[in-house]
Scaffold this active site. Structure first.
Site, mmCIF file in Angstrom:
data_model
loop_
_atom_site.group_PDB
_atom_site.id
_atom_site.type_symbol
_atom_site.label_atom_id
_atom_site.label_comp_id
_atom_site.label_asym_id
_atom_site.label_seq_id
_atom_site.Cartn_x
_atom_site.Cartn_y
_atom_site.Cartn_z
ATOM 1 N N THR A 31 16.227 1.700 -2.125
ATOM 2 C CA THR A 31 17.039 1.261 -3.273
ATOM 3 C C THR A 31 16.850 2.198 -4.465
ATOM 4 O O THR A 31 17.821 2.752 -5.000
ATOM 5 C CB THR A 31 16.615 -0.177 -3.672
ATOM 6 O OG1 THR A 31 16.714 -1.000 -2.523
ATOM 7 C CG2 THR A 31 17.475 -0.729 -4.788
ATOM 8 N N VAL A 32 15.611 2.392 -4.889
ATOM 9 C CA VAL A 32 15.365 3.170 -6.116
ATOM 10 C C VAL A 32 15.591 4.661 -5.856
ATOM 11 O O VAL A 32 16.231 5.357 -6.667
ATOM 12 C CB VAL A 32 13.936 2.912 -6.653
ATOM 13 C CG1 VAL A 32 13.718 3.658 -7.954
ATOM 14 C CG2 VAL A 32 13.696 1.413 -6.867
ATOM 15 N N GLU A 42 7.253 4.398 -15.964
ATOM 16 C CA GLU A 42 8.090 3.491 -16.761
ATOM 17 C C GLU A 42 8.745 2.394 -15.922
ATOM 18 O O GLU A 42 8.851 1.238 -16.355
ATOM 19 C CB GLU A 42 9.173 4.305 -17.474
ATOM 20 C CG GLU A 42 10.084 3.512 -18.377
ATOM 21 C CD GLU A 42 9.332 2.872 -19.537
ATOM 22 O OE1 GLU A 42 8.875 3.589 -20.423
ATOM 23 O OE2 GLU A 42 9.212 1.625 -19.546
ATOM 24 N N VAL A 48 7.269 -1.581 -14.656
ATOM 25 C CA VAL A 48 7.355 -2.896 -15.324
ATOM 26 C C VAL A 48 8.758 -3.069 -15.899
ATOM 27 O O VAL A 48 9.240 -2.205 -16.638
ATOM 28 C CB VAL A 48 6.326 -3.033 -16.464
ATOM 29 C CG1 VAL A 48 6.429 -4.407 -17.124
ATOM 30 C CG2 VAL A 48 4.915 -2.793 -15.961
ATOM 31 N N GLY A 53 11.741 -2.872 -14.708
ATOM 32 C CA GLY A 53 12.787 -1.950 -14.213
ATOM 33 C C GLY A 53 13.478 -1.084 -15.250
ATOM 34 O O GLY A 53 13.002 -0.009 -15.595
ATOM 35 N N ILE A 82 14.089 -1.665 -18.483
ATOM 36 C CA ILE A 82 13.719 -1.815 -19.903
ATOM 37 C C ILE A 82 12.622 -0.784 -20.217
ATOM 38 O O ILE A 82 11.585 -0.788 -19.564
ATOM 39 C CB ILE A 82 13.164 -3.221 -20.226
ATOM 40 C CG1 ILE A 82 14.114 -4.314 -19.732
ATOM 41 C CG2 ILE A 82 12.881 -3.371 -21.712
ATOM 42 C CD1 ILE A 82 13.564 -5.739 -19.913
ATOM 43 N N GLY A 94 19.309 -11.985 -1.478
ATOM 44 C CA GLY A 94 18.517 -10.741 -1.449
ATOM 45 C C GLY A 94 17.616 -10.573 -2.664
ATOM 46 O O GLY A 94 16.982 -9.524 -2.820
ATOM 47 N N GLU A 128 12.242 -12.129 -1.349
ATOM 48 C CA GLU A 128 11.960 -11.581 -0.030
ATOM 49 C C GLU A 128 11.721 -12.714 0.974
ATOM 50 O O GLU A 128 11.513 -13.863 0.588
ATOM 51 C CB GLU A 128 10.732 -10.678 -0.117
ATOM 52 C CG GLU A 128 11.033 -9.449 -0.959
ATOM 53 C CD GLU A 128 9.844 -8.546 -1.131
ATOM 54 O OE1 GLU A 128 8.955 -8.554 -0.279
ATOM 55 O OE2 GLU A 128 9.824 -7.820 -2.135
ATOM 56 N N LYS A 159 2.252 -6.619 -13.305
ATOM 57 C CA LYS A 159 2.976 -6.027 -14.442
ATOM 58 C C LYS A 159 2.241 -6.322 -15.752
ATOM 59 O O LYS A 159 2.152 -5.463 -16.636
ATOM 60 C CB LYS A 159 4.408 -6.566 -14.470
ATOM 61 C CG LYS A 159 5.226 -6.054 -13.276
ATOM 62 C CD LYS A 159 6.510 -6.830 -13.081
ATOM 63 C CE LYS A 159 7.335 -6.262 -11.928
ATOM 64 N NZ LYS A 159 8.427 -7.148 -11.504
HETATM 65 P P1 NAP Z 1 12.820 0.333 -0.366
HETATM 66 O O1 NAP Z 1 14.262 0.092 -0.598
HETATM 67 O O2 NAP Z 1 12.105 -0.473 0.645
HETATM 68 O O3 NAP Z 1 12.661 1.894 0.005
HETATM 69 C C1 NAP Z 1 11.454 2.451 0.412
HETATM 70 C C2 NAP Z 1 11.729 3.875 0.899
HETATM 71 O O4 NAP Z 1 10.495 4.507 1.185
HETATM 72 C C3 NAP Z 1 12.572 3.971 2.139
HETATM 73 O O5 NAP Z 1 13.441 5.070 2.064
HETATM 74 C C4 NAP Z 1 11.547 4.183 3.264
HETATM 75 O O6 NAP Z 1 12.053 4.979 4.327
HETATM 76 C C5 NAP Z 1 10.481 4.961 2.532
HETATM 77 N N1 NAP Z 1 9.128 4.702 3.031
HETATM 78 C C6 NAP Z 1 8.418 3.555 2.935
HETATM 79 N N2 NAP Z 1 7.195 3.707 3.476
HETATM 80 C C7 NAP Z 1 7.134 4.974 3.916
HETATM 81 C C8 NAP Z 1 6.149 5.738 4.573
HETATM 82 N N3 NAP Z 1 4.948 5.224 4.882
HETATM 83 N N4 NAP Z 1 6.437 7.026 4.884
HETATM 84 C C9 NAP Z 1 7.628 7.556 4.578
HETATM 85 N N5 NAP Z 1 8.610 6.895 3.940
HETATM 86 C C10 NAP Z 1 8.368 5.611 3.622
HETATM 87 O O7 NAP Z 1 11.983 0.201 -1.726
HETATM 88 P P2 NAP Z 1 12.563 0.176 -3.221
HETATM 89 O O8 NAP Z 1 13.140 -1.172 -3.501
HETATM 90 O O9 NAP Z 1 13.383 1.369 -3.466
HETATM 91 O O10 NAP Z 1 11.196 0.230 -4.073
HETATM 92 C C11 NAP Z 1 10.479 1.427 -4.195
HETATM 93 C C12 NAP Z 1 9.377 1.249 -5.231
HETATM 94 O O11 NAP Z 1 9.956 0.958 -6.495
HETATM 95 C C13 NAP Z 1 8.384 0.113 -4.957
HETATM 96 O O12 NAP Z 1 7.108 0.493 -5.404
HETATM 97 C C14 NAP Z 1 8.922 -1.016 -5.808
HETATM 98 O O13 NAP Z 1 7.927 -1.952 -6.193
HETATM 99 C C15 NAP Z 1 9.409 -0.239 -7.009
HETATM 100 N N6 NAP Z 1 10.437 -0.939 -7.767
HETATM 101 C C16 NAP Z 1 11.560 -1.353 -7.139
HETATM 102 C C17 NAP Z 1 12.536 -1.996 -7.870
HETATM 103 C C18 NAP Z 1 13.823 -2.439 -7.219
HETATM 104 O O14 NAP Z 1 14.695 -2.938 -7.925
HETATM 105 N N7 NAP Z 1 14.009 -2.239 -5.907
HETATM 106 C C19 NAP Z 1 12.358 -2.234 -9.242
HETATM 107 C C20 NAP Z 1 11.188 -1.772 -9.857
HETATM 108 C C21 NAP Z 1 10.235 -1.121 -9.106
HETATM 109 P P3 NAP Z 1 13.312 4.523 5.248
HETATM 110 O O15 NAP Z 1 14.492 4.522 4.327
HETATM 111 O O16 NAP Z 1 13.413 5.554 6.298
HETATM 112 O O17 NAP Z 1 12.963 3.157 5.734
HETATM 113 N N1 HSE Z 2 10.318 -8.627 -7.149
HETATM 114 C C1 HSE Z 2 10.498 -8.080 -8.456
HETATM 115 C C2 HSE Z 2 11.215 -9.109 -9.327
HETATM 116 C C3 HSE Z 2 11.282 -6.774 -8.387
HETATM 117 O O1 HSE Z 2 11.695 -10.126 -8.822
HETATM 118 O O2 HSE Z 2 11.283 -8.911 -10.539
HETATM 119 C C4 HSE Z 2 11.053 -5.878 -9.570
HETATM 120 O O3 HSE Z 2 9.737 -5.449 -9.685
#
Ligand code: NAP
Ligand code: HSE
Length: 428
Positions: free
Chosen positions: A13-14, A129, A132, A134, A136, A187, A190, A205
């Protein structure tokens, strides 16, 4: 002009949002940094997975060495999540002199000091940044915007999933389990929602915000945590009647050099700005001795909001590199951490009791409060035809946590108290 080369760990996603912003905002980024930014290599787990953006196949790798040991790469952006593997990759990249941007709150809350120490040793930047709230920009705000002030209180709605659930419960009178299922179907939550609903995500956070706000190394173990899984629709309905909304608040407070940090469902007065933060939105309220009240509001997660913060960090790294000050502007906590004891933590409390409906019961209950020197702001008995117990709602004046624990213990021993249904902190 020599481009700054970026290695991306993760294209979920990110990561996808980061690629989009770097490609779509190329001209602005160049004007602000003085260097073109190129995403040179992207680590993924599954090379055969269909991606949501056009990406040339030779940029993708499933070998972390192609990023971490790649001498062309100046900056590594970690957006893969998880703790141990991400930590190993980041420390290895720092060892090789690469700057780091990460969105990983779990990692920074647990291993932030170690990662920042390695960065300082190697003269590298580590920015986080997006970890915590996202989209903001609260981390840079605490470090830079409030550098001149002394912060006394940070209250945050820093978990969108639980705020979505509590908002739906409040607006529709729905039960926790039903809204959780809806949040999972949409979605937001989880399949295993524990981290969000039990308050652990918010606690991580708040560890980061507490460290930055109070300039002392707060550890995750310093945060007392209670989630929302026990919040009932009755709690929300009673709260509303009394002029409160139930919110999962992270609360970090400081008095002189003593601090306390918690995450807990809280009755927030409807007139307080945090009470009207609804749905998946996040907000962080900061009180500074000089500035007074401030509040920061916005999307706490999602592809583009989170990527906005990640790429803003990348811009900061590139500027520092161009100025030759990479790794020299790191935030370093400089205050000794002193935690408050239960006797030093005080707050108003909301208590809902089910008690025997007979003469003298209220007197017994108020006597317990008096015994432990807890003063009451209001006491209501609410008629509920479907409940043979009397339902008593009490709001205390500010009372210390040690006394409140004694009061509750005493209630557990009283025959006339049939159930302590809820106890919530009151704010606003
Ligand atoms: P995600 O959608 O699950 O994506 C994770 C990515 O990392 C995927 O591309 C996956 O590969 C790859 N990956 C995971 N483990 C791996 C490994 N061991 N080796 C190689 N590649 C690996 O996660 P996300 O939602 O983008 O979140 C990423 C980070 O941002 C997390 O730390 C999360 O807490 C933080 N975050 C997310 C959000 C949000 O809105 N999603 C907000 C704030 C912070 P594949 O694509 O091949 O599976
Ligand atoms: N699971 C977190 C939330 C995603 O619901 O805010 C962002 O860190």
């Amino acid at each position: 002009m020599k481009p700054i080369k970026v290695g991306l760990l993760g294209l979920g996603t990110v990561g996808t949002g980061v690629v989009r912003i770097v490609e779509n905002h190329q001209d602005d980024l160049l004007s602000q940094t003085g260097a073109p930014i190129e995403i040179a290599k992207i680590l993924v787990q599954d090379l055969s997975k269909q991606r949501n953006i056009p990406i040339s196949r030779d940029k993708l790798t499933d070998n972390p060495r192609d990023v971490i040991e790649n001498e062309d790469i100046d900056v590594v952006i970690e957006v893969m999540g998880g703790i141990e593997t991400a930590k190993t990759y980041i420390l290895e990249a720092l060892e090789r002199g690469k700057h780091i941007v990460t969105a990983n709150k779990d990692l920074m809350a647990l291993h932030g000091p170690e990662i920042l120490a390695k960065a300082s040793e190697k003269g590298c930047d580590v920015f986080y940044e997006a970890s915590v709230a996202g989209g903001i920009p609260i981390i840079r705000t605490l470090i830079e915007g409030f550098s001149s002030d002394r912060i006394t209180k940070i209250m945050g709605i820093v978990n969108g999933t639980t705020n979505f659930i509590l908002t739906k419960m409040s607006q529709e009178g729905a039960a926790y389990e039903d809204v959780l299922k809806e949040a999972q179907a949409l979605g937001y939550a989880e399949a295993d929602p524990t981290s969000d609903v039990e308050g652990f995500d918010a606690a991580r956070k708040m560890t980061i915000l507490g460290t930055l706000g109070f300039r002392a190394n707060v550890a995750l173990a310093d945060v007392s945590v209670k989630g929302i899984s026990q919040v009932s629709k009755e709690d929300i309905a009673y709260g509303k009647k009394l002029g409160y909304e139930v919110k999962l608040l992270g609360i970090a407070e400081r008095q002189d050099d003593l601090i306390s940090i918690s995450v807990q469902p809280t009755m927030v007065k409807q007139s307080h700005p945090l009470a009207s933060v609804n749905g998946v939105f996040n907000a962080v309220y900061v009180y500074g001795e000089a500035v007074g009240e401030t509040m920061f509001y916005g999307p706490g997660a999602g592809e583009m909001p989170t990527a906005t913060s990640v790429v803003a960090d990348l811009v900061a790294v590139v500027r520092n590199v161009k100025l030759g000050i990479g790794g020299r502007r790191a935030f370093v906590p400089y205050k000794e951490k002193k935690l408050k004891t239960d006797e030093q933590i005080s707050a108003k409390q909301y208590i809902l009791l089910h008690v025997a409906d007979k003469a003298g019961v209220l007197a017994q209950i108020t006597q317990v409060f008096a015994e432990y020197d807890v003063s009451l702001e209001s006491v209501l008995q609410h008629p509920n035809p479907s409940n043979p117990n009397a339902e008593i709602i009490i709001i205390t004046h500010e009372a210390n946590q040690a006394s409140m624990k004694k009061v509750l213990k005493k209630f557990e021993q009283l025959d006339v108290v049939h159930a302590i249904k809820s106890v919530y902190r009151v704010e606003g």
